[in-house]
Design a protein around this motif. Structure first.
Motif, PDB file in Angstrom:
ATOM      1  N   LEU A 122       0.815  -1.229   0.000  1.00 21.88           N
ATOM      2  CA  LEU A 122       0.000   0.000   0.000  1.00 21.88           C
ATOM      3  C   LEU A 122       0.844   1.272   0.000  1.00 21.88           C
ATOM      4  CD1 LEU A 122      -2.830  -1.021   2.499  1.00 21.88           C
ATOM      5  CD2 LEU A 122      -2.841  -1.186   0.005  1.00 21.88           C
ATOM      6  N   MET A 123       2.032   1.179  -0.591  1.00 18.96           N
ATOM      7  CA  MET A 123       2.919   2.330  -0.634  1.00 18.96           C
ATOM      8  C   MET A 123       3.198   2.746  -2.074  1.00 18.96           C
ATOM      9  SD  MET A 123       5.626   1.277   2.313  1.00 18.96           S
ATOM     10  CE  MET A 123       6.111   2.868   2.928  1.00 18.96           C
ATOM     11  N   TRP A 124       3.454   4.038  -2.243  1.00 21.84           N
ATOM     12  CA  TRP A 124       3.933   4.552  -3.521  1.00 21.84           C
ATOM     13  C   TRP A 124       5.332   3.997  -3.764  1.00 21.84           C
ATOM     14  CZ3 TRP A 124       1.611   7.993  -7.011  1.00 21.84           C
ATOM     15  CH2 TRP A 124       0.352   8.454  -6.628  1.00 21.84           C
ATOM     16  N   ALA A 125       5.789   4.066  -4.986  1.00 21.89           N
ATOM     17  CA  ALA A 125       7.121   3.566  -5.341  1.00 21.89           C
ATOM     18  C   ALA A 125       8.199   4.330  -4.567  1.00 21.89           C
ATOM     19  CB  ALA A 125       7.352   3.711  -6.843  1.00 21.89           C
ATOM     20  N   PRO A 126       9.295   3.661  -4.228  1.00 18.17           N
ATOM     21  CA  PRO A 126      10.388   4.352  -3.539  1.00 18.17           C
ATOM     22  C   PRO A 126      11.101   5.329  -4.477  1.00 18.17           C
ATOM     23  CG  PRO A 126      11.012   2.088  -4.046  1.00 18.17           C
ATOM     24  CD  PRO A 126       9.580   2.248  -4.453  1.00 18.17           C
ATOM     25  N   THR A 127      11.939   6.160  -3.892  1.00 22.22           N
ATOM     26  CA  THR A 127      12.721   7.094  -4.697  1.00 22.22           C
ATOM     27  C   THR A 127      13.755   6.332  -5.517  1.00 22.22           C
ATOM     28  OG1 THR A 127      14.421   7.386  -2.980  1.00 22.22           O
ATOM     29  CG2 THR A 127      12.562   8.943  -2.955  1.00 22.22           C
ATOM     30  N   THR A 128      14.379   7.035  -6.413  1.00 21.33           N
ATOM     31  CA  THR A 128      15.519   6.517  -7.157  1.00 21.33           C
ATOM     32  C   THR A 128      16.585   6.101  -6.146  1.00 21.33           C
ATOM     33  OG1 THR A 128      15.025   8.101  -8.906  1.00 21.33           O
ATOM     34  CG2 THR A 128      17.241   7.136  -8.910  1.00 21.33           C
ATOM     35  N   LYS A 129      17.333   5.053  -6.455  1.00 17.07           N
ATOM     36  CA  LYS A 129      18.398   4.616  -5.553  1.00 17.07           C
ATOM     37  C   LYS A 129      19.592   5.557  -5.646  1.00 17.07           C
ATOM     38  CE  LYS A 129      17.091  -0.180  -5.403  1.00 17.07           C
ATOM     39  NZ  LYS A 129      17.461  -1.572  -5.581  1.00 17.07           N
ATOM     40  N   ILE A 130      20.255   5.756  -4.507  1.00 19.88           N
ATOM     41  CA  ILE A 130      21.448   6.588  -4.462  1.00 19.88           C
ATOM     42  C   ILE A 130      22.606   5.759  -5.006  1.00 19.88           C
ATOM     43  CG2 ILE A 130      23.062   7.835  -2.982  1.00 19.88           C
ATOM     44  CD1 ILE A 130      20.711   8.326  -1.057  1.00 19.88           C
ATOM     45  N   ASP A 131      23.274   6.285  -6.040  1.00 21.16           N
ATOM     46  CA  ASP A 131      24.402   5.569  -6.639  1.00 21.16           C
ATOM     47  C   ASP A 131      25.461   5.271  -5.587  1.00 21.16           C
ATOM     48  OD1 ASP A 131      23.207   5.692  -9.105  1.00 21.16           O
ATOM     49  OD2 ASP A 131      24.467   7.319  -9.869  1.00 21.16           O
ATOM     50  N   GLY A 132      25.989   4.082  -5.663  1.00 24.76           N
ATOM     51  CA  GLY A 132      27.068   3.696  -4.766  1.00 24.76           C
ATOM     52  C   GLY A 132      26.583   3.053  -3.484  1.00 24.76           C
ATOM     53  N   SER A 133      25.427   3.469  -2.992  1.00 17.84           N
ATOM     54  CA  SER A 133      24.941   2.894  -1.738  1.00 17.84           C
ATOM     55  C   SER A 133      23.748   1.975  -1.977  1.00 17.84           C
ATOM     56  CB  SER A 133      24.529   3.994  -0.760  1.00 17.84           C
ATOM     57  OG  SER A 133      23.339   4.625  -1.189  1.00 17.84           O
ATOM     58  N   GLY A 134      23.033   2.206  -3.074  1.00 22.06           N
ATOM     59  CA  GLY A 134      21.854   1.402  -3.367  1.00 22.06           C
ATOM     60  C   GLY A 134      20.676   1.724  -2.472  1.00 22.06           C
ATOM     61  N   GLU A 135      20.809   2.744  -1.633  1.00 24.83           N
ATOM     62  CA  GLU A 135      19.734   3.115  -0.720  1.00 24.83           C
ATOM     63  C   GLU A 135      18.694   3.964  -1.434  1.00 24.83           C
ATOM     64  OE1 GLU A 135      21.118   4.874   2.925  1.00 24.83           O
ATOM     65  OE2 GLU A 135      22.904   3.620   2.916  1.00 24.83           O
ATOM     66  N   SER A 136      17.450   3.842  -0.974  1.00 25.45           N
ATOM     67  CA  SER A 136      16.379   4.693  -1.475  1.00 25.45           C
ATOM     68  C   SER A 136      15.435   4.980  -0.319  1.00 25.45           C
ATOM     69  CB  SER A 136      15.641   4.022  -2.639  1.00 25.45           C
ATOM     70  OG  SER A 136      14.999   2.849  -2.193  1.00 25.45           O
ATOM     71  N   PHE A 137      14.544   5.927  -0.519  1.00 28.18           N
ATOM     72  CA  PHE A 137      13.557   6.273   0.491  1.00 28.18           C
ATOM     73  C   PHE A 137      12.226   5.634   0.107  1.00 28.18           C
ATOM     74  CE2 PHE A 137      16.679   9.672   0.474  1.00 28.18           C
ATOM     75  CZ  PHE A 137      16.969   9.815   1.821  1.00 28.18           C
ATOM     76  N   GLU A 138      11.566   5.021   1.072  1.00 31.56           N
ATOM     77  CA  GLU A 138      10.272   4.401   0.805  1.00 31.56           C
ATOM     78  C   GLU A 138       9.257   5.459   0.405  1.00 31.56           C
ATOM     79  OE1 GLU A 138       9.033   2.323   4.301  1.00 31.56           O
ATOM     80  OE2 GLU A 138      10.188   0.538   3.787  1.00 31.56           O
ATOM     81  N   GLY A 139       8.293   5.044  -0.389  1.00 34.43           N
ATOM     82  CA  GLY A 139       7.209   5.932  -0.744  1.00 34.43           C
ATOM     83  C   GLY A 139       6.196   6.015   0.378  1.00 34.43           C
ATOM     84  N   PRO A 140       5.362   7.042   0.383  1.00 37.83           N
ATOM     85  CA  PRO A 140       4.334   7.146   1.420  1.00 37.83           C
ATOM     86  C   PRO A 140       3.198   6.162   1.178  1.00 37.83           C
ATOM     87  CG  PRO A 140       4.164   8.980  -0.115  1.00 37.83           C
ATOM     88  CD  PRO A 140       5.381   8.204  -0.512  1.00 37.83           C
ATOM     89  N   PHE A 141       2.410   5.928   2.215  1.00 37.97           N
ATOM     90  CA  PHE A 141       1.232   5.071   2.087  1.00 37.97           C
ATOM     91  C   PHE A 141       0.172   5.779   1.253  1.00 37.97           C
ATOM     92  CE2 PHE A 141       2.987   3.075   5.913  1.00 37.97           C
ATOM     93  CZ  PHE A 141       2.848   1.740   5.575  1.00 37.97           C
ATOM     94  N   VAL A 142      -0.613   5.008   0.534  1.00 39.13           N
ATOM     95  CA  VAL A 142      -1.715   5.572  -0.246  1.00 39.13           C
ATOM     96  C   VAL A 142      -2.860   5.910   0.702  1.00 39.13           C
ATOM     97  CG1 VAL A 142      -1.109   4.291  -2.323  1.00 39.13           C
ATOM     98  CG2 VAL A 142      -2.763   3.317  -0.732  1.00 39.13           C
ATOM     99  N   ALA A 143      -3.657   6.873   0.309  1.00 31.62           N
ATOM    100  CA  ALA A 143      -4.846   7.218   1.082  1.00 31.62           C
ATOM    101  C   ALA A 143      -5.933   6.188   0.788  1.00 31.62           C
ATOM    102  CB  ALA A 143      -5.325   8.613   0.701  1.00 31.62           C
ATOM    103  N   PRO A 144      -6.850   5.988   1.724  1.00 30.62           N
ATOM    104  CA  PRO A 144      -7.975   5.093   1.442  1.00 30.62           C
ATOM    105  C   PRO A 144      -8.726   5.562   0.203  1.00 30.62           C
ATOM    106  CG  PRO A 144      -7.904   5.645   3.777  1.00 30.62           C
ATOM    107  CD  PRO A 144      -6.898   6.523   3.086  1.00 30.62           C
ATOM    108  N   GLY A 145      -9.231   4.597  -0.552  1.00 30.71           N
ATOM    109  CA  GLY A 145      -9.970   4.928  -1.760  1.00 30.71           C
ATOM    110  C   GLY A 145      -9.960   3.767  -2.729  1.00 30.71           C
ATOM    111  N   THR A 146     -10.458   4.032  -3.924  1.00 30.49           N
ATOM    112  CA  THR A 146     -10.529   3.011  -4.962  1.00 30.49           C
ATOM    113  C   THR A 146      -9.298   3.092  -5.850  1.00 30.49           C
ATOM    114  OG1 THR A 146     -12.926   3.134  -4.946  1.00 30.49           O
ATOM    115  CG2 THR A 146     -11.916   2.109  -6.860  1.00 30.49           C
ATOM    116  N   TYR A 147      -8.744   1.945  -6.146  1.00 34.52           N
ATOM    117  CA  TYR A 147      -7.577   1.833  -7.015  1.00 34.52           C
ATOM    118  C   TYR A 147      -7.868   0.754  -8.047  1.00 34.52           C
ATOM    119  CZ  TYR A 147      -5.292   4.716  -3.559  1.00 34.52           C
ATOM    120  OH  TYR A 147      -4.969   5.756  -2.729  1.00 34.52           O
ATOM    121  N   THR A 148      -7.081   0.752  -9.103  1.00 37.87           N
ATOM    122  CA  THR A 148      -7.204  -0.264 -10.130  1.00 37.87           C
ATOM    123  C   THR A 148      -5.917  -1.069 -10.165  1.00 37.87           C
ATOM    124  OG1 THR A 148      -8.614   1.175 -11.448  1.00 37.87           O
ATOM    125  CG2 THR A 148      -7.598  -0.658 -12.595  1.00 37.87           C
ATOM    126  N   VAL A 149      -6.056  -2.381 -10.154  1.00 38.31           N
ATOM    127  CA  VAL A 149      -4.894  -3.249 -10.283  1.00 38.31           C
ATOM    128  C   VAL A 149      -4.972  -3.904 -11.658  1.00 38.31           C
ATOM    129  CG1 VAL A 149      -6.024  -5.189  -9.116  1.00 38.31           C
ATOM    130  CG2 VAL A 149      -3.548  -5.126  -9.270  1.00 38.31           C
TER     131      VAL A 149
END
Length: 167
Positions: free
Chosen positions: A43-70
């Motif tokens: 239930l999260m948005w995609a993470p940020t781009t990875k930081i070169d050299g470390s491979g680290e990224s920041f998690e995306g925020p949670f989606v708000a309640p509502g209707t989504y399409t899969v």
């Protein structure tokens, strides 16, 4: 496997593993085995781009309640289904509050992604400047050129240190 808002905005996409995929913890993947499969979206948005050299990224925020399409695409076949993300019963916030929270967190998240992009470009530039300084020294270039290139590299590093702790 793609999750999207009703307006078509893609929230997150997942692919299945390939034979070349060596790191099972690298990223959540959609299963690709014949038969019944199960996938649990975090239930999260995609993470940020990875930081070169470390491979680290920041998690995306949670989606708000509502209707989504899969949407599931397998070969030439595409299957689509709506799904509803419900508000947990223990959250007293209104839908408007949760929508506003998601909008703010997405704005911050997108700025983080732009910052990571800048850090990656600075790291690439530092590598290019190091290479240029090395070639200049080997070609017996003037000391002014070598000093200028190294000075520029150090300036880029100082900017990067303001945004992230390099190395």
């Amino acid at each position: 496997l793609t999750f999207a808002r009703p307006d078509g905005t893609v929230v997150r996409s997942f692919t299945s593993r390939t034979e070349d995929d060596k790191d099972p913890a690298a990223e959540l993947r959609a299963p690709a085995e014949p038969g019944w499969n199960r996938f649990v979206w975090d239930l999260m948005w995609a993470p940020t781009t990875k930081i070169d050299g470390s491979g680290e990224s920041f998690e995306g925020p949670f989606v708000a309640p509502g209707t989504y399409t899969v949407t599931l695409k397998v070969g030439d076949e595409t299957l689509t289904q709506d799904l509803t993300v419900v508000k947990p019963a223990n959250r007293p916030a209104s839908q408007a509050d949760l929508d506003a929270q998601e909008a703010l967190l997405l704005k911050i998240h997108r700025q983080l992604d732009r910052t990571v992009g800048g850090i990656n470009r600075m790291r690439d530039l530092r590598v290019q400047l190091d290479d240029r300084a090395t070639r200049a020294e080997k070609q017996n270039a003037t000391d002014d050129l070598v000093t200028s290139v190294k000075g520029l590299r150090d300036e880029v590093l100082e900017i990067e240190k303001e945004l992230n702790v390099p190395d």
